[in-house]
Design a protein around this motif. Structure first.
Motif, PDB file in Angstrom:
ATOM      1  N   GLY A 131      -0.102 -22.517 -24.696  1.00 26.84           N
ATOM      2  CA  GLY A 131       0.254 -21.504 -23.706  1.00 26.84           C
ATOM      3  C   GLY A 131       0.556 -22.118 -22.349  1.00 26.84           C
ATOM      4  N   ALA A 132      -0.249 -23.123 -21.970  1.00 22.66           N
ATOM      5  CA  ALA A 132      -0.030 -23.796 -20.695  1.00 22.66           C
ATOM      6  C   ALA A 132       1.311 -24.539 -20.698  1.00 22.66           C
ATOM      7  CB  ALA A 132      -1.168 -24.765 -20.402  1.00 22.66           C
ATOM      8  N   GLN A 133       1.643 -25.163 -21.827  1.00 22.01           N
ATOM      9  CA  GLN A 133       2.920 -25.874 -21.951  1.00 22.01           C
ATOM     10  C   GLN A 133       4.095 -24.910 -21.811  1.00 22.01           C
ATOM     11  OE1 GLN A 133       2.986 -28.105 -25.609  1.00 22.01           O
ATOM     12  NE2 GLN A 133       1.202 -29.330 -25.056  1.00 22.01           N
ATOM     13  N   VAL A 134       3.981 -23.774 -22.480  1.00 20.39           N
ATOM     14  CA  VAL A 134       5.056 -22.774 -22.419  1.00 20.39           C
ATOM     15  C   VAL A 134       5.190 -22.225 -20.997  1.00 20.39           C
ATOM     16  CG1 VAL A 134       5.752 -20.467 -23.180  1.00 20.39           C
ATOM     17  CG2 VAL A 134       4.946 -22.136 -24.845  1.00 20.39           C
ATOM     18  N   ALA A 135       4.052 -21.947 -20.361  1.00 22.10           N
ATOM     19  CA  ALA A 135       4.079 -21.427 -18.994  1.00 22.10           C
ATOM     20  C   ALA A 135       4.734 -22.430 -18.041  1.00 22.10           C
ATOM     21  CB  ALA A 135       2.665 -21.095 -18.532  1.00 22.10           C
ATOM     22  N   ALA A 136       4.387 -23.716 -18.222  1.00 25.12           N
ATOM     23  CA  ALA A 136       4.975 -24.754 -17.367  1.00 25.12           C
ATOM     24  C   ALA A 136       6.471 -24.877 -17.617  1.00 25.12           C
ATOM     25  CB  ALA A 136       4.282 -26.091 -17.628  1.00 25.12           C
ATOM     26  N   ALA A 137       6.849 -24.794 -18.887  1.00 23.24           N
ATOM     27  CA  ALA A 137       8.277 -24.884 -19.235  1.00 23.24           C
ATOM     28  C   ALA A 137       9.045 -23.702 -18.658  1.00 23.24           C
ATOM     29  CB  ALA A 137       8.446 -24.944 -20.746  1.00 23.24           C
ATOM     30  N   LEU A 138       8.457 -22.519 -18.712  1.00 24.89           N
ATOM     31  CA  LEU A 138       9.102 -21.328 -18.147  1.00 24.89           C
ATOM     32  C   LEU A 138       9.265 -21.464 -16.635  1.00 24.89           C
ATOM     33  CD1 LEU A 138       7.369 -18.476 -20.187  1.00 24.89           C
ATOM     34  CD2 LEU A 138       9.802 -19.043 -20.205  1.00 24.89           C
ATOM     35  N   GLN A 139       8.260 -22.037 -15.999  1.00 23.90           N
ATOM     36  CA  GLN A 139       8.338 -22.233 -14.553  1.00 23.90           C
ATOM     37  C   GLN A 139       9.458 -23.211 -14.202  1.00 23.90           C
ATOM     38  OE1 GLN A 139       4.631 -23.475 -12.795  1.00 23.90           O
ATOM     39  NE2 GLN A 139       5.322 -23.092 -10.714  1.00 23.90           N
ATOM     40  N   GLU A 140       9.573 -24.263 -15.000  1.00 26.33           N
ATOM     41  CA  GLU A 140      10.656 -25.233 -14.783  1.00 26.33           C
ATOM     42  C   GLU A 140      12.025 -24.578 -14.964  1.00 26.33           C
ATOM     43  OE1 GLU A 140      10.186 -28.656 -17.230  1.00 26.33           O
ATOM     44  OE2 GLU A 140       8.285 -29.253 -16.325  1.00 26.33           O
ATOM     45  N   LEU A 141      12.131 -23.729 -15.990  1.00 28.11           N
ATOM     46  CA  LEU A 141      13.394 -23.037 -16.235  1.00 28.11           C
ATOM     47  C   LEU A 141      13.729 -22.086 -15.086  1.00 28.11           C
ATOM     48  CD1 LEU A 141      13.147 -22.214 -20.053  1.00 28.11           C
ATOM     49  CD2 LEU A 141      14.628 -23.899 -18.956  1.00 28.11           C
ATOM     50  N   ASP A 142      12.716 -21.414 -14.565  1.00 28.67           N
ATOM     51  CA  ASP A 142      12.947 -20.516 -13.424  1.00 28.67           C
ATOM     52  C   ASP A 142      13.496 -21.299 -12.232  1.00 28.67           C
ATOM     53  OD1 ASP A 142      12.077 -18.335 -14.845  1.00 28.67           O
ATOM     54  OD2 ASP A 142      10.046 -18.359 -14.021  1.00 28.67           O
ATOM     55  N   SER A 143      12.912 -22.482 -11.993  1.00 32.60           N
ATOM     56  CA  SER A 143      13.368 -23.317 -10.880  1.00 32.60           C
ATOM     57  C   SER A 143      14.792 -23.801 -11.118  1.00 32.60           C
ATOM     58  CB  SER A 143      12.428 -24.515 -10.695  1.00 32.60           C
ATOM     59  OG  SER A 143      11.125 -24.089 -10.362  1.00 32.60           O
ATOM     60  N   ALA A 144      15.059 -24.221 -12.371  1.00 33.94           N
ATOM     61  CA  ALA A 144      16.399 -24.713 -12.708  1.00 33.94           C
ATOM     62  C   ALA A 144      17.440 -23.615 -12.560  1.00 33.94           C
ATOM     63  CB  ALA A 144      16.411 -25.261 -14.137  1.00 33.94           C
ATOM     64  N   ALA A 146      17.231 -20.908 -10.629  1.00 35.72           N
ATOM     65  CA  ALA A 146      17.379 -20.579  -9.213  1.00 35.72           C
ATOM     66  C   ALA A 146      18.278 -21.607  -8.513  1.00 35.72           C
ATOM     67  CB  ALA A 146      16.011 -20.529  -8.530  1.00 35.72           C
ATOM     68  N   GLN A 147      18.092 -22.884  -8.863  1.00 41.19           N
ATOM     69  CA  GLN A 147      18.914 -23.932  -8.265  1.00 41.19           C
ATOM     70  C   GLN A 147      20.374 -23.800  -8.691  1.00 41.19           C
ATOM     71  OE1 GLN A 147      17.808 -26.425  -5.970  1.00 41.19           O
ATOM     72  NE2 GLN A 147      20.047 -26.450  -5.752  1.00 41.19           N
ATOM     73  N   ALA A 148      20.587 -23.530  -9.987  1.00 41.53           N
ATOM     74  CA  ALA A 148      21.956 -23.382 -10.503  1.00 41.53           C
ATOM     75  C   ALA A 148      22.657 -22.190  -9.857  1.00 41.53           C
ATOM     76  CB  ALA A 148      21.937 -23.234 -12.019  1.00 41.53           C
ATOM     77  N   ILE A 149      21.929 -21.097  -9.691  1.00 39.51           N
ATOM     78  CA  ILE A 149      22.504 -19.907  -9.058  1.00 39.51           C
ATOM     79  C   ILE A 149      22.870 -20.203  -7.601  1.00 39.51           C
ATOM     80  CG2 ILE A 149      21.978 -17.573  -8.241  1.00 39.51           C
ATOM     81  CD1 ILE A 149      20.357 -17.175 -10.815  1.00 39.51           C
ATOM     82  N   ALA A 150      21.974 -20.895  -6.903  1.00 39.53           N
ATOM     83  CA  ALA A 150      22.241 -21.236  -5.505  1.00 39.53           C
ATOM     84  C   ALA A 150      23.461 -22.154  -5.394  1.00 39.53           C
ATOM     85  CB  ALA A 150      21.014 -21.908  -4.885  1.00 39.53           C
ATOM     86  N   ASP A 151      23.530 -23.144  -6.297  1.00 45.25           N
ATOM     87  CA  ASP A 151      24.672 -24.068  -6.281  1.00 45.25           C
ATOM     88  C   ASP A 151      25.976 -23.340  -6.587  1.00 45.25           C
ATOM     89  OD1 ASP A 151      22.948 -26.122  -5.722  1.00 45.25           O
ATOM     90  OD2 ASP A 151      22.868 -26.902  -7.769  1.00 45.25           O
ATOM     91  N   TYR A 152      25.911 -22.413  -7.548  1.00 42.51           N
ATOM     92  CA  TYR A 152      27.120 -21.681  -7.932  1.00 42.51           C
ATOM     93  C   TYR A 152      27.579 -20.777  -6.793  1.00 42.51           C
ATOM     94  CZ  TYR A 152      30.351 -18.801 -10.616  1.00 42.51           C
ATOM     95  OH  TYR A 152      31.474 -18.153 -11.056  1.00 42.51           O
TER      96      TYR A 152
END
Length: 241
Positions: A131-144, A146-152
């Motif tokens: 669960g912790a791994q999935v939560a961390a992965a989801l957080q990374e995806l959220d950051s990625a 957000a960055q992609a949206i900002a860049d676009y």
């Protein structure tokens, strides 16, 4: 269609701008962020599905843990009662023997329950880790994302701003051109998806480079300053020789 040479020159200028706009549109379409955002969202959907599965596993293991604890607590209470009965039996050998066997059965069952508890707790620890791994992965995806949206927004916004400026310039140029001529130009551009206006270059179309034979060439020159390429059907500007 009748046209003045200055109008055709305006169309030619507008066409250069339209080609610039198309180039910017292509750059916008080729920006990597939309694809990256789509990939991130697909990965998130898969991880969220996994998170639901992990939550179900945790719920099931937690129920089994609670049942095992309840059973052990019940047996502990029963064990105390049997022990008390043995102590109260005094010299009643048969009673003591029966109670002792019962006590042994309880101890055996509690020992098995203790092993089960260890297994379930280890299972829950493993589930928590997942669960912790999935939560961390989801957080990374959220950051990625957000960055992609900002860049676009930044890169795409800059391209769109350039397109808007060019569109204003084109519209200003076309404002002085006959509306029917502009409509014809736009229809050809939409149909061909590219250049709509060329020039007669000797006996060739400056765009498709097809040779125009003598009879058709004479007809074209008689249509000056505007004709149609018999090969590619683009507008042809025919300038005085």
């Amino acid at each position: 269609m009748e046209a003045r040479l200055d109008e055709l020159d305006s169309l030619f200028g507008a066409q250069k701008i339209d080609l610039g706009i198309r180039n910017l549109e292509k750059q916008l379409e080729e920006l990597p962020q939309p694809k990256a955002i789509a990939e991130v969202r697909a990965k998130r959907a898969a991880l969220q599905k996994k998170a639901v599965q992990i939550a179900a596993l945790k719920k099931d293991a937690s129920k089994r843990l609670a049942r095992t604890h309840d059973e052990d607590a019940s047996l502990a209470k029963k064990e105390s009662g049997v022990q008390a009965a043995i102590e109260a039996a005094g010299g009643d050998y048969r009673n003591v023997e029966a109670r002792t066997k019962e006590l042994a059965g309880i101890a055996k069952r509690r020992s098995a329950l203790a092993e089960n508890l260890e297994q379930i707790e280890a299972e829950l620890a493993k589930i928590a880790g997942l669960g912790a791994q999935v939560a961390a992965a989801l957080q990374e995806l959220d950051s990625a994302e957000a960055q992609a949206i900002a860049d676009y927004r930044r890169e795409g916004g800059a391209l769109k701003q350039q397109m808007a400026v060019l569109e204003q310039q084109r519209d200003a140029i076309l404002a002085g051109v006959d509306a029917q001529l502009v409509e014809a130009y736009r229809k050809i551009a939409d149909r061909l998806g590219s250049v709509a206006v060329g020039e007669l270059d000797g006996d060739r179309c400056s765009v498709c480079r097809s040779v125009i034979d003598g009879g058709r060439l004479i007809d074209l020159r008689n249509q000056a300053p505007l004709g149609t390429c018999p090969s590619c059907t683009r507008m042809l500007i025919i300038r005085p020789e």
